[in-house]
Design a protein around this motif. Structure first.
Motif, mmCIF file in Angstrom:
data_model
loop_
_atom_site.group_PDB
_atom_site.id
_atom_site.type_symbol
_atom_site.label_atom_id
_atom_site.label_comp_id
_atom_site.label_asym_id
_atom_site.label_seq_id
_atom_site.Cartn_x
_atom_site.Cartn_y
_atom_site.Cartn_z
ATOM 1 N N ARG A 80 69.378 -47.371 0.714
ATOM 2 C CA ARG A 80 68.534 -47.150 -0.129
ATOM 3 C C ARG A 80 67.724 -46.109 0.839
ATOM 4 N NH1 ARG A 80 64.512 -51.957 2.216
ATOM 5 N NH2 ARG A 80 65.690 -53.192 0.938
ATOM 6 N N ARG A 81 68.259 -45.597 1.326
ATOM 7 C CA ARG A 81 67.893 -43.876 1.507
ATOM 8 C C ARG A 81 68.730 -43.077 0.697
ATOM 9 N NH1 ARG A 81 65.849 -41.611 6.800
ATOM 10 N NH2 ARG A 81 67.146 -42.553 6.914
ATOM 11 N N LYS A 82 68.623 -41.553 0.686
ATOM 12 C CA LYS A 82 69.120 -40.607 -0.127
ATOM 13 C C LYS A 82 69.515 -39.613 1.390
ATOM 14 C CE LYS A 82 69.079 -40.623 -4.546
ATOM 15 N NZ LYS A 82 68.121 -39.083 -5.526
ATOM 16 N N VAL A 83 70.176 -39.801 2.328
ATOM 17 C CA VAL A 83 70.506 -38.944 3.437
ATOM 18 C C VAL A 83 71.416 -37.687 3.260
ATOM 19 C CG1 VAL A 83 70.807 -38.837 5.859
ATOM 20 C CG2 VAL A 83 69.845 -40.767 5.107
ATOM 21 N N SER A 84 71.310 -36.672 3.712
ATOM 22 C CA SER A 84 71.778 -35.197 3.054
ATOM 23 C C SER A 84 71.746 -34.267 4.372
ATOM 24 C CB SER A 84 71.845 -35.159 1.992
ATOM 25 O OG SER A 84 70.563 -34.245 1.269
ATOM 26 N N ASN A 89 64.124 -30.005 6.332
ATOM 27 C CA ASN A 89 63.892 -30.964 5.153
ATOM 28 C C ASN A 89 63.092 -30.319 3.952
ATOM 29 O OD1 ASN A 89 64.918 -33.312 6.503
ATOM 30 N ND2 ASN A 89 62.972 -33.548 8.016
ATOM 31 N N ALA A 90 63.511 -28.427 3.636
ATOM 32 C CA ALA A 90 63.211 -28.374 2.750
ATOM 33 C C ALA A 90 64.217 -27.780 1.600
ATOM 34 C CB ALA A 90 62.833 -26.649 3.179
#
Length: 122
Positions: A80-84, A89-90
Motif C-alpha cells: 500500500r505504501r511506497k517505501v524508499s 523525507n525530502a
C-alpha cells in the motif's frame, strides 16, 4: 561532504612543508570519498531493488488470471505504501544524488577559490 570539502581546502590552500600533513589529508580525503560512495551506492541499490520488486508484484496478477482477485487484494495489503530510503523525507536517494553531490562539492570549491583570490588582491 563537509569533511571532504575541508580536506581538499587544506590540501590546496594551506601550504605545509611536511609530507606527513599532505599524506594525512590525502588519506582522510580517500576515507571520506569511500564513505560517501559506499553509503549512497548501497542506499540507491536498495531503493532500486525495492522498486523492481514492487513492479514485479504489480505485474503478477496478469500472469495468473485464475486467482487474480485474491492476488490483487494481497498485493494491495502488502504494497500500500511506497517505501524508499530518503534524505530526511525530502529527497529519494538514487544514483543521480552521487553525481549531484560531487558537482556541488566542486562548485563550492570553485566559489571558495574565487573568494580567496579576490580577498588576496585587496
Amino acid at each position: 561532504m563537509g569533511g571532504l570539502f575541508w580536506v581538499n581546502y587544506i590540501i590546496i590552500f594551506i601550504p605545509t612543508k611536511d609530507l606527513n600533513g599532505y599524506l594525512y589529508a590525502i588519506c582522510a580525503g580517500t576515507l571520506y570519498v569511500s564513505l560517501i560512495v559506499a553509503i549512497l551506492l548501497s542506499a540507491s541499490s536498495a531503493n532500486q531493488a525495492g522498486w523492481t520488486a514492487r513492479d514485479a508484484l504489480a505485474a503478477l496478477p496478469a500472469k495468473f488470471p485464475a486467482n487474480r482477485r485474491e492476488i490483487k487484494e494481497n498485493i494491495r495489503d502488502c504494497c500500500r505504501r511506497k517505501v524508499s530510503l530518503t534524505l530526511w523525507n525530502a529527497y529519494v536517494i538514487d544514483r543521480a544524488l552521487l553525481i549531484s553531490s560531487f558537482g556541488s562539492l566542486i562548485t563550492y570549491g570553485i566559489l571558495v577559490a574565487t573568494l580567496g583570490s579576490v580577498q588576496g588582491n585587496n
